[in-house]
Design a protein around this motif. Structure first.
Motif, PDB file in Angstrom:
ATOM      1  N   SER A   1       0.660   3.817  -3.252  1.00  0.00           N
ATOM      2  CA  SER A   1       0.182   5.165  -2.937  1.00  0.00           C
ATOM      3  C   SER A   1       1.268   6.215  -3.077  1.00  0.00           C
ATOM      4  CB  SER A   1      -0.374   5.189  -1.506  1.00  0.00           C
ATOM      5  OG  SER A   1       0.662   4.944  -0.574  1.00  0.00           O
TER       6      SER A   1
ATOM      7  N   ASP B   1      -7.355  -4.835   3.791  1.00  0.00           N
ATOM      8  CA  ASP B   1      -6.799  -5.820   2.854  1.00  0.00           C
ATOM      9  C   ASP B   1      -6.490  -7.137   3.557  1.00  0.00           C
ATOM     10  OD1 ASP B   1      -7.023  -3.939   0.905  1.00  0.00           O
ATOM     11  OD2 ASP B   1      -4.889  -3.408   0.867  1.00  0.00           O
TER      12      ASP B   1
ATOM     13  N   ASN C   1       0.818  -1.209   0.000  1.00  0.00           N
ATOM     14  CA  ASN C   1       0.000   0.000   0.000  1.00  0.00           C
ATOM     15  C   ASN C   1       0.854   1.263   0.000  1.00  0.00           C
ATOM     16  OD1 ASN C   1      -2.498  -1.308  -0.038  1.00  0.00           O
ATOM     17  ND2 ASN C   1      -2.496  -1.583   2.178  1.00  0.00           N
TER      18      ASN C   1
ATOM     19  N   GLN D   1      -6.471   0.956   5.161  1.00  0.00           N
ATOM     20  CA  GLN D   1      -6.466   0.153   3.941  1.00  0.00           C
ATOM     21  C   GLN D   1      -5.733  -1.169   4.154  1.00  0.00           C
ATOM     22  OE1 GLN D   1      -8.035   0.914   1.066  1.00  0.00           O
ATOM     23  NE2 GLN D   1      -7.418  -1.079   0.246  1.00  0.00           N
ATOM     24  N   THR D   2      -4.642  -1.138   4.887  1.00  0.00           N
ATOM     25  CA  THR D   2      -3.887  -2.373   5.133  1.00  0.00           C
ATOM     26  C   THR D   2      -4.681  -3.344   5.990  1.00  0.00           C
ATOM     27  OG1 THR D   2      -1.827  -1.108   5.015  1.00  0.00           O
ATOM     28  CG2 THR D   2      -1.715  -3.286   6.003  1.00  0.00           C
TER      29      THR D   2
END
Length: 411
Positions: free
Chosen positions: A23, A80, A19, A76-77
């Motif tokens: 990003s 995921d 990520n 987000q991590t």
């Protein structure tokens, strides 16, 4: 709880680096030159220490659970890891269906992992919650053979007949004196006339004289005095037959519970520790077959029932009870077997191990010269295998599919 667990797992570190790279929080190149992967990893770890200090800190310095910051990269991590790497929503949906009764769980104990579990056994290290190296994982020690239905896949999963014969020969009693023979009688429960024929007859007389073992004789007839309904005459016990077996004094109560009319030497008696228990017929059959299977290898219920002079239904019930104790496994183990077979778990593991050793011995490395000769023929370099024309060009290009070359090289 799951989030706190995977924060220390390789899966979180891997997803975090992914990520941060996509990003552009961690640059991939600098000054027109690509940054080395190890440097990218260091930059990602530094960013984690700044954004999520609890993840990089020592657990001894953090009381309670680690506090997850409200940061886009961290959120987000975590998502995921839960949704892509673990599919937590799918697991929750399956558990809801199980509790609602929509799914029925059926347990099967197999001698080797199912091919549905190969994805777990061959998973990458970052797929596990712990960070142990690959060589230390228990899954790395699991031997997964070529599985499949032998009838439909050309006997890919069949066991080696030589391995079965070798295990049977190793499990067969081979006593050197009377004491070892007595131990074999205690372990196996009893020895039939066929078992005794391969042993030295002189070893039995000392046991008989010391009243440690005796010969038990039982006059057999059709159970119940009549033919069981639905059973063919050829499958029923032969009337007026005799069952003879050598039995240790300690195992007499079990055998008498199975055959109360058995005749034996009246001077022998079981020790008080064995006579204190009241044996039922089912329990006695179970205990005798428990020891009997340790020396037989793959055997059908009818064969093991005939060795004890009981019906196939009685033997099958005892085998099912032993299967529930995880001591025996059932299947079609012998090549060409049509009837369901049963085998002691330890013996079956040895048969699988010997079969694996034979399969591996069949695969021998070739010399570099043989490999090069094969490659020259396979890649159409050798004079005898060269191709030409549009068809030959199509075959060569098909072999080079997926190989990166510049346009000039292709031309």
């Amino acid at each position: 709880m799951l989030v706190q667990a995977f924060l220390d797992a390789p899966v979180f570190q891997t997803r975090w680096r992914w990520n941060t790279t996509i990003s552009l929080a961690v640059p991939r190149s600098r000054g027109g030159r690509k940054i080395a992967p190890q440097l990218q990893r260091m930059l990602a770890d530094d960013l984690m220490a700044a954004v999520f200090p609890d993840a990089a800190a020592c657990l001894e310095n953090i009381p309670g659970d680690r506090e997850i910051p409200d940061h886009p990269l961290v959120n987000q991590t975590v998502r995921d890891c839960l949704e892509e790497a673990m599919d937590f929503d799918g697991l929750a949906a399956v558990l809801r269906r199980v509790h609602a009764g929509e799914l029925r769980l059926v347990a099967r104990d197999t001698p080797e992992p199912s091919f549905f579990a190969h994805e777990i056994l061959n998973a990458k290290p970052y797929a596990f919650l712990d960070d142990a190296p690959l060589e230390e994982r228990r899954a790395h020690a699991v031997q997964a053979r070529r599985t499949g239905d032998p009838a439909a896949s050309g006997d890919l999963g069949a066991l080696d007949p030589a391995a079965i014969a070798r295990v049977r020969d190793d499990a067969r009693p081979d006593p050197r004196d009377a004491d070892e023979l007595h131990d074999a009688l205690l372990t196996a429960g009893f020895l039939t006339a066929a078992d005794v024929s391969s042993l030295a007859p002189a070893l039995f007389e000392p046991l008989r004289s010391m009243r440690r073992a005796t010969v038990v004789s039982v006059a057999l007839s059709v159970e119940g005095g009549a033919e069981p309904e639905g059973v063919d005459q050829a499958e029923s016990p032969t009337p007026n037959a005799t069952f003879n077996a050598w039995v240790a004094a300690e195992r007499l109560p079990e055998l008498l519970a199975v055959h109360p009319t058995a005749a034996f030497d009246a001077r022998i008696a079981a020790p008080p520790t064995r006579t204190a228990r009241t044996w039922t017929r089912d329990d006695a059959v179970l205990e005798l077959l428990r020891g009997r299977l340790t020396m037989l290898g793959p055997v059908t219920a009818r064969e093991v029932g005939d060795s004890l002079a009981v019906s196939e239904a009685v033997a099958d019930a005892a085998l099912l009870a032993l299967e529930s104790e995880r001591l025996v496994l059932r299947g079609w183990f012998s090549p060409g077997a049509r009837a369901l077979e049963w085998c002691d778990r330890a013996l079956l593991e040895r048969i699988h191990r010997y079969t694996l050793h034979k399969l591996r011995a069949e695969i021998a490395p070739v010399s570099p010269a043989d490999l090069m000769r094969f490659l020259f023929r396979w890649q159409h370099v050798d004079v005898s295998s060269r191709v030409s024309g549009p068809d030959g060009l199509r075959e060569v290009v098909g072999q080079l599919g997926g190989f990166e070359l510049a346009a000039g090289a292709w031309e």
